[in-house]
Design an enzyme around this catalytic site. Structure first.
Site, PDB file in Angstrom:
ATOM      1  N   LYS A 194       0.860  -1.192   0.000  1.00  0.00           N
ATOM      2  CA  LYS A 194       0.000   0.000   0.000  1.00  0.00           C
ATOM      3  C   LYS A 194       0.892   1.235   0.000  1.00  0.00           C
ATOM      4  CE  LYS A 194      -1.747   2.898   2.779  1.00  0.00           C
ATOM      5  NZ  LYS A 194      -1.763   4.064   1.877  1.00  0.00           N
TER       6      LYS A 194
ATOM      7  N   GLY B  93       6.599   4.707   8.477  1.00  0.00           N
ATOM      8  CA  GLY B  93       5.740   5.878   8.610  1.00  0.00           C
ATOM      9  C   GLY B  93       5.930   6.493   9.984  1.00  0.00           C
ATOM     10  N   SER B  94       4.904   7.200  10.430  1.00  0.00           N
ATOM     11  CA  SER B  94       5.023   7.935  11.693  1.00  0.00           C
ATOM     12  C   SER B  94       4.895   6.992  12.890  1.00  0.00           C
ATOM     13  CB  SER B  94       3.942   9.008  11.758  1.00  0.00           C
ATOM     14  OG  SER B  94       2.676   8.384  11.691  1.00  0.00           O
ATOM     15  N   THR B  95       5.406   7.429  14.021  1.00  0.00           N
ATOM     16  CA  THR B  95       5.370   6.597  15.227  1.00  0.00           C
ATOM     17  C   THR B  95       3.930   6.321  15.695  1.00  0.00           C
ATOM     18  OG1 THR B  95       7.592   7.236  15.853  1.00  0.00           O
ATOM     19  CG2 THR B  95       6.163   6.468  17.642  1.00  0.00           C
TER      20      THR B  95
ATOM     21  N   GLY C 134       2.460   3.766  13.365  1.00  0.00           N
ATOM     22  CA  GLY C 134       3.197   2.515  13.575  1.00  0.00           C
ATOM     23  C   GLY C 134       2.727   1.780  14.815  1.00  0.00           C
TER      24      GLY C 134
ATOM     25  N   GLU D 208       9.515   0.921  10.801  1.00  0.00           N
ATOM     26  CA  GLU D 208      10.527   1.982  10.621  1.00  0.00           C
ATOM     27  C   GLU D 208       9.797   3.294  10.845  1.00  0.00           C
ATOM     28  OE1 GLU D 208      13.607   1.522  10.222  1.00  0.00           O
ATOM     29  OE2 GLU D 208      13.845  -0.468   9.360  1.00  0.00           O
TER      30      GLU D 208
ATOM     31  N   CYS E 218      13.399  10.809   7.342  1.00  0.00           N
ATOM     32  CA  CYS E 218      13.201  10.284   8.695  1.00  0.00           C
ATOM     33  C   CYS E 218      14.437  10.456   9.572  1.00  0.00           C
ATOM     34  CB  CYS E 218      12.800   8.819   8.634  1.00  0.00           C
ATOM     35  SG  CYS E 218      13.956   7.830   7.681  1.00  0.00           S
TER      36      CYS E 218
ATOM     37  N   GLU F  32       8.964  15.564  16.063  1.00  0.00           N
ATOM     38  CA  GLU F  32       9.389  15.481  14.663  1.00  0.00           C
ATOM     39  C   GLU F  32       8.605  16.505  13.833  1.00  0.00           C
ATOM     40  OE1 GLU F  32       8.238  11.991  12.336  1.00  0.00           O
ATOM     41  OE2 GLU F  32      10.297  11.882  11.602  1.00  0.00           O
TER      42      GLU F  32
HETATM   43  P1  NAD Z   1       2.049   8.136   8.132  1.00  0.00           P
HETATM   44  O1  NAD Z   1       2.308   7.305   9.341  1.00  0.00           O
HETATM   45  O2  NAD Z   1       0.980   9.154   8.193  1.00  0.00           O
HETATM   46  O3  NAD Z   1       1.706   7.213   6.889  1.00  0.00           O
HETATM   47  C1  NAD Z   1       2.550   6.164   6.480  1.00  0.00           C
HETATM   48  C2  NAD Z   1       1.739   5.142   5.717  1.00  0.00           C
HETATM   49  O4  NAD Z   1       0.796   4.564   6.626  1.00  0.00           O
HETATM   50  C3  NAD Z   1       0.911   5.723   4.561  1.00  0.00           C
HETATM   51  O5  NAD Z   1       0.907   4.814   3.496  1.00  0.00           O
HETATM   52  C4  NAD Z   1      -0.473   5.848   5.177  1.00  0.00           C
HETATM   53  O6  NAD Z   1      -1.503   5.764   4.218  1.00  0.00           O
HETATM   54  C5  NAD Z   1      -0.507   4.628   6.080  1.00  0.00           C
HETATM   55  N1  NAD Z   1      -1.474   4.724   7.181  1.00  0.00           N
HETATM   56  C6  NAD Z   1      -2.019   5.840   7.722  1.00  0.00           C
HETATM   57  N2  NAD Z   1      -2.878   5.503   8.703  1.00  0.00           N
HETATM   58  C7  NAD Z   1      -2.877   4.151   8.786  1.00  0.00           C
HETATM   59  C8  NAD Z   1      -3.544   3.203   9.615  1.00  0.00           C
HETATM   60  N3  NAD Z   1      -4.381   3.587  10.556  1.00  0.00           N
HETATM   61  N4  NAD Z   1      -3.272   1.891   9.434  1.00  0.00           N
HETATM   62  C9  NAD Z   1      -2.401   1.483   8.503  1.00  0.00           C
HETATM   63  N5  NAD Z   1      -1.747   2.329   7.679  1.00  0.00           N
HETATM   64  C10 NAD Z   1      -1.975   3.650   7.814  1.00  0.00           C
HETATM   65  O7  NAD Z   1       3.463   8.769   7.749  1.00  0.00           O
HETATM   66  P2  NAD Z   1       3.778   9.762   6.558  1.00  0.00           P
HETATM   67  O8  NAD Z   1       3.279  11.111   6.949  1.00  0.00           O
HETATM   68  O9  NAD Z   1       3.349   9.171   5.261  1.00  0.00           O
HETATM   69  O10 NAD Z   1       5.392   9.730   6.554  1.00  0.00           O
HETATM   70  C11 NAD Z   1       6.146  10.481   7.408  1.00  0.00           C
HETATM   71  C12 NAD Z   1       6.602   9.652   8.590  1.00  0.00           C
HETATM   72  O11 NAD Z   1       7.313   8.493   8.147  1.00  0.00           O
HETATM   73  C13 NAD Z   1       7.574  10.403   9.461  1.00  0.00           C
HETATM   74  O12 NAD Z   1       7.254  10.178  10.805  1.00  0.00           O
HETATM   75  C14 NAD Z   1       8.914   9.778   9.111  1.00  0.00           C
HETATM   76  O13 NAD Z   1       9.895   9.903  10.102  1.00  0.00           O
HETATM   77  C15 NAD Z   1       8.527   8.371   8.869  1.00  0.00           C
HETATM   78  N6  NAD Z   1       9.556   7.678   8.072  1.00  0.00           N
HETATM   79  C16 NAD Z   1      10.361   6.760   8.678  1.00  0.00           C
HETATM   80  C17 NAD Z   1      11.360   6.118   7.949  1.00  0.00           C
HETATM   81  C18 NAD Z   1      12.271   5.099   8.597  1.00  0.00           C
HETATM   82  O14 NAD Z   1      12.916   4.348   7.863  1.00  0.00           O
HETATM   83  N7  NAD Z   1      12.362   5.031   9.907  1.00  0.00           N
HETATM   84  C19 NAD Z   1      11.525   6.401   6.595  1.00  0.00           C
HETATM   85  C20 NAD Z   1      10.693   7.344   6.016  1.00  0.00           C
HETATM   86  C21 NAD Z   1       9.698   7.976   6.766  1.00  0.00           C
END
Ligand code: NAD
Length: 502
Positions: free
Chosen positions: A199, A252-254, A257, A274, A308, A405
């Site tokens: 996704k 994605g975000s903490t 996650g 991650e 990130c 962040e």
């Molecule tokens: P996000 O958590 O909002 O979204 C990430 C993904 O999760 C998207 O595809 C989103 O559609 C999906 N998502 C959203 N809600 C969900 C739910 N309830 N259940 C399942 N999936 C869901 O993050 P973002 O705004 O897209 O990205 C930015 C974040 O990602 C920042 O916190 C950044 O630090 C982190 N990030 C981490 C790494 C790493 O390797 N540690 C790398 C890149 C980005």
């Protein structure tokens, strides 16, 4: 496609292939078929430098996700994918890497236009990183094995372990490095013999859909890789709780996650998370100041801070603090703010209006909290979701702008007096993704590396990533690793086998 976007593409002479891809109706890739959302819903994709409509993508449903899981299950449970010889998987992964390489300029343009990022950075980092990741893991396909063991138990046994693929892997990725993050997860999963359902982020799904065309062209069997576009709250949550998925690999975000992790645990799904970061940077007076200032600025402003492991908190030895801030500002002033397709662009627009407003909100908060705005801090006039690269001085660790962040081009800085103080300030964070040290004192550097609570430590560098090195966070920055030999362990089950010998 809105005329403003057409003009933008024309002004920078994008490839015909890119224009063709962006002009056609977009479909999901499920079980080898190109399909609309089961209810026909679509959503606009906005180009970040013109703020105009680029295209529409399907808003997938839980039913779409279910079909994708069935397709991936069939390939895993019955084959042919799961029955392929390792060298055959290796060959297919190389063929896929070849196709990505051949279409690299187009993919870089798609990534830049969809996400807003610099096309030059996309080609050099996102696309090259994607190619390298598939090649690196292609080589692992034929090098996965268990071990024979000599048990002490009375009796005569042949005891050995087998490494087996974990099964169907659900992959959820964010919008900042869409293709590359997906590649980190797919390379290792496919090498071990898993199948995947991806996704992409709803803001940046296009490179995944172009990638799916190359998957088809490479001859990877239908159902091995499935792409379901749509909202996290719909497709992502359906994936987290789907019983047909054996492992979830989320970036994605903490907060998201955490919720994905909790849902996964109900079914004991294997998990890699991650997550976010607020990575500290410590600059000692013995560092090469001009080089360190450039590296610190690049380490926080690359991809407009939407990284990130960006080095967002800088602790600078007091004796060089004013001089270092000045060097930072002088170098930052040379970074061109421009649309992503401009070959000289370094600071591109934020991915969306929402992200721009969120970053500007944090800049306002920093001022309220008493941080001194040293550089930047404004949006940029005209269309586009730009935020100037921004430097705050004289911050304190109890400020929210230092602890949270921001995910934009904002650096918070403060002076320190002793190595012990710098270490304590660096570790004073809920996150632990990365840390950076700038010093030429090897003894000091080696002493500090084990004490920094972070998954990666950079010395006189930032964000040097390679598929051979594991990447992942300590503390609330994650769980598990992507890349490196370490990632394979998170995609393999270990089976213990006991055979009684006569
Ligand atoms: P996000 O958590 O909002 O979204 C990430 C993904 O999760 C998207 O595809 C989103 O559609 C999906 N998502 C959203 N809600 C969900 C739910 N309830 N259940 C399942 N999936 C869901 O993050 P973002 O705004 O897209 O990205 C930015 C974040 O990602 C920042 O916190 C950044 O630090 C982190 N990030 C981490 C790494 C790493 O390797 N540690 C790398 C890149 C980005």
């Amino acid at each position: 496609m809105d005329n403003k976007v057409k003009d933008y593409l024309q002004a920078f002479g994008v490839l015909e292939a890119t224009q063709r891809f962006l002009s056609k109706p977009q479909r999901q890739f499920i079980g080898g078929a190109w399909v609309e959302a089961s209810d026909g819903a679509t959503s606009e994709v906005i180009e970040p430098s013109t703020e105009a409509v680029l295209t529409r993508i399907p808003m997938g449903t839980a039913a779409d996700l279910d079909r994708a899981v069935q397709a991936a299950r069939a390939q895993f449970d019955g084959g042919p994918w799961s029955q392929l010889k390792p060298l055959e998987r290796e060959r297919l992964l190389h063929r896929l890497a070849d196709l990505i390489e051949r279409n690299g300029d187009e993919l870089a343009q798609i990534e830049s236009i969809d996400m807003g990022k610099s096309v030059e950075q996309a080609r050099a980092v996102d696309i090259q990183g994607t190619i390298d990741t598939f090649r690196y893991f292609a080589g692992w396909a034929s090098k996965i094995h268990g071990r024979t063991v000599e048990p002490s138990l009375p009796g005569n046994y042949l005891a050995y372990t087998r490494k087996e693929p974990v099964g169907v892997v659900g992959v959820i990725v964010p919008w900042n490095f869409p293709l590359q993050t997906m590649a980190w997860k797919l390379g290792a999963a496919l090498a071990t013999g898993c199948t995947v359902v991806v996704k992409p982020a709803e803001l940046t799904s296009l490179s995944a859909l172009r990638f799916a065309e190359l998957v088809e062209q490479a001859g990877i069997p239908a159902g091995v890789i499935n792409i379901v576009t749509g909202r996290g709250s719909v497709v992502g949550t359906a994936m987290s709780s789907h019983p047909g998925i054996d492992k979830l690999s989320f970036t994605g975000s903490t907060p998201v996650g955490c919720s994905v992790g909790k849902a996964s645990m109900d079914q004991m799904k294997r998990l890699t998370l991650e997550l976010g970061g607020k990575s500290p940077v410590i600059v000692f007076a013995d560092a090469d100041i001009p080089a360190a200032a450039q590296a610190v600025a690049n380490g926080v402003f690359f991809n407009s801070g939407q990284v990130c492991d960006a080095g967002t908190r800088a602790y600078i030895e007091r004796s060089i603090y004013p001089q270092f801030l000045q060097a930072l500002a002088e170098y930052t002033a040379t970074l061109k703010i421009a649309p992503g397709l401009d070959p000289d662009c370094f600071i591109s627009p934020m991915v969306s209006r929402k992200q721009q407003q969120s970053v500007l909100g944090y800049i306002a908060l920093g001022k309220e909290e008493g941080a001194q705005l040293y550089y930047g801090g404004e949006p940029v006039a005209g269309p586009g979701f730009y935020v100037q690269p921004t430097i705050f001085a004289n911050c304190r660790n109890d400020m929210r702008v230092v602890q949270e962040e921001i995910f934009g081009p904002v650096l918070v800085t403060q002076p320190f007096d002793s190595q012990e103080e710098a270490l304590a300030l660096a570790n004073d964070s809920a996150f632990g993704l990365a840390a950076a040290l700038y010093s030429n004192d090897l003894g000091r550097v080696h002493g500090l590396i084990p004490q920094l609570r972070a998954g990666t430590v950079y010395v006189n560098a930032h964000s040097t990533l390679d598929p051979s090195m594991p990447f992942g966070g300590y503390k609330q920055s994650g769980y598990g690793k992507d890349m490196g030999a370490e990632q394979l362990e998170f995609l393999l089950e270990t089976k213990a086998v006991w055979i009684t010998l006569p």
